[in-house]
Design a protein around this motif. Structure first.
Motif, mmCIF file in Angstrom:
data_model
loop_
_atom_site.group_PDB
_atom_site.id
_atom_site.type_symbol
_atom_site.label_atom_id
_atom_site.label_comp_id
_atom_site.label_asym_id
_atom_site.label_seq_id
_atom_site.Cartn_x
_atom_site.Cartn_y
_atom_site.Cartn_z
ATOM 1 N N GLY A 1 -4.598 -6.047 4.889
ATOM 2 C CA GLY A 1 -5.604 -7.099 4.754
ATOM 3 C C GLY A 1 -6.890 -6.862 5.529
ATOM 4 O O GLY A 1 -7.611 -7.812 5.836
ATOM 5 N N TRP A 2 -7.200 -5.608 5.845
ATOM 6 C CA TRP A 2 -8.453 -5.325 6.536
ATOM 7 C C TRP A 2 -9.626 -5.742 5.670
ATOM 8 O O TRP A 2 -9.614 -5.570 4.452
ATOM 9 N N THR A 3 -10.662 -6.260 6.310
ATOM 10 C CA THR A 3 -11.862 -6.681 5.586
ATOM 11 C C THR A 3 -13.006 -5.686 5.715
ATOM 12 O O THR A 3 -13.975 -5.761 4.970
ATOM 13 N N GLU A 4 -12.896 -4.764 6.673
ATOM 14 C CA GLU A 4 -13.913 -3.728 6.851
ATOM 15 C C GLU A 4 -13.218 -2.431 7.240
ATOM 16 O O GLU A 4 -12.215 -2.439 7.942
ATOM 17 N N TYR B 1 -20.006 4.990 9.905
ATOM 18 C CA TYR B 1 -20.116 4.798 8.461
ATOM 19 C C TYR B 1 -19.080 3.761 8.081
ATOM 20 O O TYR B 1 -18.097 3.568 8.796
ATOM 21 N N GLY B 2 -19.263 3.100 6.949
ATOM 22 C CA GLY B 2 -18.249 2.143 6.553
ATOM 23 C C GLY B 2 -18.599 1.381 5.306
ATOM 24 O O GLY B 2 -19.621 1.620 4.648
ATOM 25 N N GLN B 3 -17.710 0.440 5.002
ATOM 26 C CA GLN B 3 -17.859 -0.441 3.853
ATOM 27 C C GLN B 3 -16.886 -1.605 4.010
ATOM 28 O O GLN B 3 -15.949 -1.533 4.803
ATOM 29 N N THR B 4 -17.109 -2.652 3.238
ATOM 30 C CA THR B 4 -16.194 -3.788 3.264
ATOM 31 C C THR B 4 -15.027 -3.532 2.315
ATOM 32 O O THR B 4 -15.091 -2.661 1.437
ATOM 33 N N ALA B 5 -13.979 -4.301 2.485
ATOM 34 C CA ALA B 5 -12.827 -4.206 1.584
ATOM 35 C C ALA B 5 -13.246 -4.529 0.153
ATOM 36 O O ALA B 5 -12.781 -3.878 -0.793
#
Length: 181
Positions: free
Chosen positions: A123-126, A167-171
């Protein structure tokens, strides 16, 4: 007996670290080229602590990096997956592969499976990836995963004194990308 799930991709098995991984992990940690962007060369004593820390995180946190096993050979070729030790700047999917596994797309393949796992099961959001700016190979992997540059972040102990590119993104962005793949 390993605590945690076993994930399979077309070419890889991702499973929690096990005692039999130590010799390959020692070789991985002793390779200066592999460890150039991963905290530097480590001897067997620090490697043991690192592997035990990752294995123990499965019990304490309910997630940690996986050992990456190449299906075609049964060889341990690296570690990747979810990571968030104390002081970390977010919920990370990270990777580090032995030189024998470079250039085969394993980091992208394995990280994609790990990202599905953390989004769908944990359930990670990011999702973030902490990368030293000179680590061009890892930046390419992050971009292939659909992540982009978010910010600079100071490295936490025991890696103080450096700056990471995060670096990253949302779920939701990951789910949308996956739906269009």
């Amino acid at each position: 007996m390993a605590i945690g799930p076993i994930l399979e991709t077309e070419r890889l098995v991702l499973r929690p670290p096990a005692k039999e991984d130590l010799p390959a992990w020692n070789a991985f940690h002793s390779d200066p080229e592999v460890m150039a962007h991963l905290g530097g060369v480590q001897g067997p004593e620090l490697t043991w602590r690192s592997v035990c820390g990752m294995a123990g995180a499965w019990t304490i946190e309910g997630f940690s990096m996986f050992s990456v096993i190449e299906k075609s050979t049964g060889a341990w070729v690296g570690r990747l997956g979810p990571w968030r030790p104390a002081g970390w700047p977010g919920t990370e999917i990270g990777w580090g592969l032995a030189r024998s596994a470079w250039g085969k797309g394993y980091a992208t393949e394995g990280a994609s499976a790990a990202m599905d796992y953390v989004v769908d099961i944990l359930g990670w959001t990011e999702i973030i990836h902490t990368i030293l700016p000179e680590n061009v190979g890892s930046i390419r992997v992050a971009e292939r995963l659909g992540s982009w540059y978010l910010r600079k972040e100071k490295t936490p102990p025991p890696f103080e004194g450096m700056m990471w590119d995060v670096y990253g993104q949302t779920a939701d962005e990951w789910r949308a990308r996956r739906a269009h793949a």
